[in-house]
Design an enzyme around this catalytic site. Structure first.
Site, PDB file in Angstrom:
ATOM      1  N   ASP A   1       0.792  -1.220   0.000  1.00  0.00           N
ATOM      2  CA  ASP A   1       0.000   0.000   0.000  1.00  0.00           C
ATOM      3  C   ASP A   1       0.828   1.275   0.000  1.00  0.00           C
ATOM      4  OD1 ASP A   1       0.955  -0.010   2.557  1.00  0.00           O
ATOM      5  OD2 ASP A   1      -0.984  -0.148   3.544  1.00  0.00           O
TER       6      ASP A   1
ATOM      7  N   ARG B   1      -4.434   5.143   6.117  1.00  0.00           N
ATOM      8  CA  ARG B   1      -4.654   4.941   4.685  1.00  0.00           C
ATOM      9  C   ARG B   1      -5.834   5.744   4.157  1.00  0.00           C
ATOM     10  NH1 ARG B   1      -3.963  -1.080   2.768  1.00  0.00           N
ATOM     11  NH2 ARG B   1      -5.819  -0.350   1.682  1.00  0.00           N
TER      12      ARG B   1
ATOM     13  N   TYR C   1       0.468  -2.865  11.753  1.00  0.00           N
ATOM     14  CA  TYR C   1       1.396  -4.010  11.790  1.00  0.00           C
ATOM     15  C   TYR C   1       1.596  -4.369  13.249  1.00  0.00           C
ATOM     16  CZ  TYR C   1       2.655  -3.177   6.908  1.00  0.00           C
ATOM     17  OH  TYR C   1       2.626  -3.041   5.553  1.00  0.00           O
TER      18      TYR C   1
ATOM     19  N   PRO D   1       7.254  -6.276   5.028  1.00  0.00           N
ATOM     20  CA  PRO D   1       6.534  -5.171   4.386  1.00  0.00           C
ATOM     21  C   PRO D   1       6.557  -3.881   5.194  1.00  0.00           C
ATOM     22  CG  PRO D   1       4.980  -6.646   5.450  1.00  0.00           C
ATOM     23  CD  PRO D   1       6.351  -7.219   5.693  1.00  0.00           C
TER      24      PRO D   1
END
Lengths: 670, 670
Positions: free
Chosen positions: B55, B273, B281, B378
Site C-alpha cells: 500500500d 490509509r 502491523y 513489508p
C-alpha cells in the site's frame, strides 16, 4: 371539461427540466446531479455542436471545477495565459512592433490563471462528472424540441412543457458551405419547427410536468420567447472573424496573448490554445457597410443571434466570410511578420451584439440563464464562464427549494445577483469592442491598456460581489461598495472566499482550503477560533460554541445531521503545539458506529517541515488571532455573513439562517 | 532431426514476454507500451489477487507516475504521511504515551510525500495507462501458466516459453477459511501444475518465442526457478500480523504514522490509509516458538514465500492466526487507548523472510525483477516501490536494444544497478525488523529513532545512487560515494535529477521541470546556458552549440530526428528580459510544415508576477550562472553525465553516447 379526442400523450414528472445542453445547462445539471435532484436534461440537436465555440476558462470557474473534483483534468490539457503583449504600428515605418508586456490576469487573485481550451473538452468533463454524481441517471436526451410551455394548474408540478422527439436526421447541423468546420450554421429544421408550430407527428410528442424549468437554450432562447421576455440591446456594425489555426509564423509572441493594432489593416487579438492551436480574432473592416433599413444578409453574430431583415443593420458581403479572406486580413495586419497556416480547425465571423434580457425568470418557476440572458462579443472570453456561473448561482437554490430545505423566496436572489454581473459584462464588452474596433490613433495606447487593466480583474471572475439580499447579510446601501465586517476585514461579504493553504490538525497534511470546500450543497460555518492556546478567553469561547452546537434540542445540530450545515474549525495556534483532544467533541464527531471524523479541524500554520506556504489565512482574511470570527459560506462558496466566535455569534447566524431555511424558525429553541 | 508425432503447438513471436502481473510486471508493461514494443503480458491467476497487498508509494515512484501522466489520479486518492509519532511505555505506569513527533520522510527531497493506498488502485492506474499508450494492444492475459523455458536456438527470438491456458475455475484463489479478505492463501492448482509438470491437456498449450523474457512472478518466481537461481537469505522467527481496519478509537494520533512500543504486549506500526482505513502491523509475540528441524505448519510470509517442511523453522499456532487474535493483541498494546473495529477490510500474518536472488538474469535474455529478486518484511513499505523501480530501470534498456538503438551490452547495467538497491533494502529491513521485534528496554528509543531517521531518506526512493557503468559516466572508484561534477556540484551523477520550478520562455508559464521530463524514452541534454544575456562568452558558446547541433552531417542531429535525444535549453537570464529570437534555431525547431516547437527553452527565473517559486534551479543544481553546464539525463531521469556547455562538451557527450548508441560510433563525423 373537454373530453380528449386523442389518446393522452405520454407524461412524466420531474423536479427540474433543463432545456439546452450548453455550458449553462451542463453546470445546472452538474449541481442538480450532485445534490440528487430528479432532473431531465434535453437538447434539440442530435449531436454536440458549438455555435459559440467558446474556449476561455476564468480562474473562478477553475476554482468551481475544483470543488466538483475535476480541475485536474483541466490543468493537464489547457493553455494558460501568463503574459499579455501589446503591438502598435511604428510611427515611422507603420509596421507593428511590441510596445509593452504585462502580466495576464491579476497575479495572486486565484491559484488558477485564465486558461483556454476547446469548449467540447469542457463539456466532456462536465458530462463525465454529471454521469458520476447521478449514477448515470442524468444525461442529455437528444434531440428533443420543446413546443409549448405553460405555468399554472398543478400546484406541485406547475410547469407543463410539451416536447417533440425529433428524428436524428432532422436535428443535425448543416454548415455553411466550407470543408473546414466553422460557426456559420444554417438554420436547422428544428428551428423551423419551433417557428412553425406542431406538425402532424402527434405520436412523437410527450408532456413533461416540472417543478422548475431552466432555459439554457442560448441566444435564440425558445424559453425566453415563450415567457415573452425581451432581449434588449443593440447589434453594432463591427464585424469580426475568428480563426483557430496551428500557425507557421516568425511572430515571436505567438504563445502569448497579444493585442495588435495595425496602422491600416485593423486589429487582432491572439489567444494561444491547447495543442499548438492559436485563436485569432480579426477585425474585418472592409466586410461591412451601413445600409439602414435595408434587408440584410444574415450572418451569425457572437452567440449565434441572427439579424432579422428590415432592421437597421449591416450589409455584409457574404462571399468575403471565408477562411481565406479572414486569413488574408490577418496576414496584412501581422506584417512584417509572416503568418501561414499548417492546420485550420475552425473559423467563423460575427457581428458584435450586446443584449440583456429584460427579466431572467417568470413566476419564479421558469428561469433563463447564460446566452439566453446576455449576449456580447466573445473577445473578452467571458460568455461561457458567465453562463456557467449563472447556473452555479441558480441550481443549488432550486435544489434547496425542491428538497423543502429553503423557502422559495431565495429564488429571487438569482436575478438580483446575476443581472448585475450581466450588465457589468456588457459594459466591459462595449468598452473593449469600441477600443478594438477603433481606428489607429483614435484611442491612445494608454487608454487602451487602462481598459484592459481594469477589465483584467473582472475577467478573472473573482471580483463578482453580490449585493445585499436574503442570502447576503450586509447593509442594503452597501450594494455598490465592497463591504467587510470589522471581524474579517480581508473578506468582502458578497464575494467568494479567497483561498489559503492550511494544515489538517489530525494528520498534518497541507491543503488549500478550496480543496476542502467541495460543492456538497452545504452551508459552512468557518469558525476561526484564533490562537486559542494562547488566549484563554478564546478557549472558553470554543468550548462554549462546542457545547451549544452539541445540544440535542438545538436545531443547528439537526441541520448538521441533515448535511445542510458543516462546521469547520480553523485555529491560529501552531498545529504541532496543540492536541487533538483540545477540540470540543462536536468538531470531532463520531458516526453511529463510533468512527470519528478527523477532517473538521484545521490549523492556519504548521511546523513548516514540508516547505508549504501556510500561516497566511488569518492575515489574508483580516481576522485577528486574538479575536477570531465565524464566516458563513453559502453552498456556492460566497461569503454571506460574518459573526463573532461566541455562542451569541452562532445564535445570530442561526437567526439569519432561519429567515430562509425551513424548520429553523428564528429563536425557536433559544 | 526428430519427426514430430503430434500436431505442432500454436506459436507466436513477441519482442518481450512479461510473466506475472504485479507491480514489477505492470511497470515493465507500462514502459514497453509507452515505447511501442510488441509485448505479451501474462499472469497465472484468473483475477487480480494481492498476495502482498502492498500500500505504500514512495515520493520517487510518484515522480515516475508524473512522467507517465497519471500522478494526479494518485494525489486525489491517497493518504499522505506528514508526521510520525513515537509511543513508549511510561516508566512508572507502563502505559504507552507519545514521547516524540518528527516529520515523516525527508522534507523538501521531493514535491511528493510518501503516500498510502490499496495496491489494487495503483494497478488500475498502471493498467489504464498501459491500455492508453498501447492503444489496447497490451493487457494482462489470464490465466496462463508457463510450463517450460529454454534459451538458445533461434538467434532473433532465442527464448522459447511453453504456456498453458488454464480454465478459469482452476486459477481462482482460495482463501484460508475466514469471511474477511485476507492474505492467507492456500496453494492453488496452478502452482501444483507448475510443480508437477505438464498434464494431458496438450491442446491448451502454446509456444511463445520471445527476444526477452521478464520474470515478474513474485517471491515464488517460477522463472527464477527455471533459471536455477537461488533465493538466498533467511527466514527469521519474527511473526507479525496485519490488520486493515476502520478503527473506533480515542488514540489521538491515529491519522499519523506511529511506532508504538508497549511494555509487555509487543510493538505496533500505525499507517493511516485512504477512506478512513488504518493499517496496523502488530507483533505477534506468543504466536511463535523455535522447533528446529521439525515440520512446521506453513504460514505465508511477507511476500508470500512459504516455509517448507523439514527446514529449521518456527511452529506457529495456526488457530491464533485469526483476525480476532491479532486484534486482541493490538488492543492490549494500545492500552490505555481504546481500539475497536467498525470495518475490517483485510488481514494477514507473516514471518519476516529476507532474501536476495543470487543472479537477476540469464544470458541477458531472461531477467527477473521485483519479489522474484528480493523479499523482505513489508513494514518499510518498500516492496512494491522497489519492484516497480526495478522494471522502470530495466524496460527502457530492453526497448532500446529491441529497437536496435543501443547495443545489448547496456543490459548488464540492470543487475549492477538494482542489486545494490536490493541489498540496501534488505540491510535496512534487517535493522528495522530487529528494532521492532526487540523487547522493550533492549534497544534505546534514541537508537530506534536513529535507524528510522536514516531509513527515512532511503524509503523516499530519492537517494538511489547508481554506480559507475557504461550508462553512468563517473569514476569507477566513486561507486560508494556521491559523485558530482565541479560544473554541477548539486547534482550527483547516478542519482535522479531533483526537481525545480522554471518558466517556459515562449509563454511565461511556470512548470516544475519534472512535468516536462515525461517518460518518452529520450535521452535529454539539459543545456544550462547560464546568464547568457550578461555573459558574452556564453552567448557565443550557445550560438556555437546551436550551429554544431544543426549540422546535417552531425549524427546527434539524426538522434534528435529519431526522437532518441531531446535538447532542452535552460538559461539563467530573466525570462522577461530576453527575446525569443535570441535562441539558435535548433532550440526552436520547425517541423516539415514549418510549425515551430515552442517548448524547448526555459528560463530559471521569471518576472515572478505569479508568485511562483522559480529562480532556484541553478543554485540547487550547483551550476554557475557564469559558466553553465550540460547535464545528460537517461530516459529514466537519472543524471548520467555532466559536460561543459561548449561544442567540445557536446562532442564529449557524443563520444560517450557512441559507446552504447548504435550508429553513433565515436568521432565518426568529428
Amino acid at each position: 371539461m373537454a373530453v380528449p379526442t386523442q389518446p393522452p400523450l405520454k407524461e412524466s414528472k420531474v423536479d427540474v427540466l433543463i432545456v439546452g445542453a450548453g455550458p449553462a445547462g451542463y453546470m445546472a445539471a452538474l449541481w442538480l446531479a450532485r445534490l440528487g435532484i430528479n432532473t431531465k436534461f434535453i437538447d434539440k440537436r442530435s449531436t454536440k455542436i458549438f455555435t459559440g465555440q467558446a474556449d476561455g476558462l476564468q480562474p473562478r470557474v477553475l476554482e468551481v471545477f475544483e470543488t466538483f473534483g475535476f480541475v485536474d483534468r483541466a490543468l493537464k490539457e489547457v493553455a494558460v495565459g501568463y503574459e499579455a503583449c501589446f503591438y502598435e504600428p511604428h510611427p515611422e515605418t507603420g509596421r507593428i512592433r511590441r510596445v509593452d508586456k504585462i502580466p495576464e490576469g491579476v497575479p495572486g487573485i486565484s491559484r488558477f490563471n485564465g486558461s483556454v481550451i476547446h469548449q467540447g473538452r469542457i463539456e466532456t468533463w462536465l458530462s463525465d462528472a454529471i454521469e458520476e454524481f447521478s449514477g448515470g441517471k442524468i444525461a442529455v436526451e437528444r434531440p428533443f424540441l420543446p413546443e409549448s410551455l405553460e405555468i399554472g394548474g398543478d400546484e406541485e408540478y406547475p410547469v407543463k412543457v410539451v416536447l417533440r422527439k425529433l428524428p436524428d436526421d432532422k436535428a443535425g447541423p448543416e454548415q455553411f458551405g466550407h470543408k473546414v468546420q466553422n460557426g456559420l450554421y444554417r438554420q436547422f429544421e428544428g428551428d423551423q419547427n419551433q417557428q412553425n408550430g406542431v406538425d402532424s407527428q402527434e405520436d412523437s410528442l410527450e408532456v413533461v410536468r416540472a417543478k422548475y424549468v431552466l432555459g439554457c437554450d442560448g441566444a435564440h432562447s425558445w424559453v425566453r420567447k415563450q415567457l415573452g421576455i425581451e432581449h434588449k440591446g443593440e447589434t453594432t456594425d463591427y464585424v469580426w472573424g475568428v480563426l483557430d489555426i496551428v500557425p507557421v509564423t516568425d511572430f515571436p509572441d505567438i504563445r502569448k496573448r497579444c493585442s495588435i493594432h495595425s496602422k491600416d489593416g485593423g486589429s487582432i487579438m491572439v489567444i494561444p490554445r491547447e495543442n499548438g492551436i492559436v485563436r485569432l480574432y480579426i477585425q474585418l473592416r472592409e466586410g461591412a457597410q451601413h445600409e439602414d433599413q435595408d434587408p440584410v444578409t444574415p450572418i451569425i453574430s457572437a452567440a449565434g443571434e441572427k439579424e432579422k431583415p428590415g432592421k437597421k443593420g449591416v450589409r455584409v458581403d457574404r462571399t468575403k466570410l471565408t477562411a481565406e479572406h479572414i486569413l488574408a486580413t490577418a496576414q496584412n495586419i501581422f506584417q512584417p511578420y509572416s503568418l501561414e497556416v499548417a492546420e485550420m480547425h475552425w473559423f467563423t465571423a460575427y457581428q458584435i451584439g450586446q443584449r440583456v434580457a429584460t427579466s431572467f425568470q417568470k413566476d419564479e418557476r421558469v428561469f433563463i440563464a447564460g446566452d439566453a440572458c446576455h449576449t456580447h462579443s466573445p473577445k473578452a472570453g467571458q460568455g461561457m464562464n458567465v453562463s456557467m456561473m449563472d447556473t452555479f448561482n441558480l441550481a443549488w437554490k432550486v435544489a434547496y427549494v425542491v428538497k423543502g430545505l429553503a423557502r422559495p423566496s431565495i429564488l429571487s436572489t438569482y436575478e438580483s445577483e446575476r443581472r448585475a454581473v450581466a450588465e457589468e459584462l456588457i459594459a466591459y464588452d462595449q468598452r473593449l469592442s469600441r477600443l478594438f474596433s477603433s481606428k489607429p490613433g483614435e484611442i491612445a495606447t494608454e487608454e487602451f491598456r487602462a481598459v484592459i487593466d481594469r477589465g483584467s480583474a473582472f475577467t478573472t471572475g473573482c471580483t463578482v460581489d453580490y449585493a445585499s439580499s436574503l442570502l447576503m447579510d450586509k447593509p442594503a446601501d452597501a450594494a455598490a461598495e465592497r463591504y467587510a465586517s470589522p471581524l474579517a476585514t480581508g473578506l468582502a461579504i458578497g464575494m467568494r472566499l479567497p483561498d489559503a493553504k492550511m494544515i489538517m490538525q489530525s494528520d498534518a497534511r497541507p491543503w488549500f482550503l478550496n480543496q476542502r470546500l467541495l460543492s456538497t450543497g452545504q452551508f459552512r460555518l468557518l469558525i476561526f477560533m484564533g490562537d486559542y492556546a494562547s488566549v484563554p478567553a478564546l478557549r472558553a469561547q470554543m468550548d462554549g460554541i462546542g457545547a451549544f452546537l452539541a445540544e440535542p434540542a438545538n436545531s443547528l445540530q439537526k441541520l448538521r445531521d441533515d448535511g445542510v450545515l458543516q462546521t469547520l474549525l480553523i485555529h491560529a495556534s501552531r498545529q504541532d503545539k496543540v492536541e487533538w483532544d483540545d477540540f470540543p467533541a462536536v468538531f470531532r464527531p463520531r458516526d453511529e458506529r463510533g468512527v470519528m471524523d478527523y477532517w473538521l479541524v484545521m490549523a492556519d500554520s504548521g511546523p513548516s517541515w514540508h516547505d508549504d506556504k501556510t500561516g497566511e489565512a488569518y492575515e489574508k482574511y483580516g481576522i485577528s488571532k486574538d479575536v477570531g470570527a465565524v464566516v458563513v459560506l453559502r453552498p456556492d462558496g460566497y461569503v454571506a455573513k460574518v459573526a463573532e466566535p461566541t455562542v451569541d455569534g452562532v445564535k445570530d447566524i442561526w437567526k439569519w439562517l432561519g429567515r430562509f431555511v425551513v424548520g429553523l424558525e428564528s429563536g425557536a429553541t433559544l
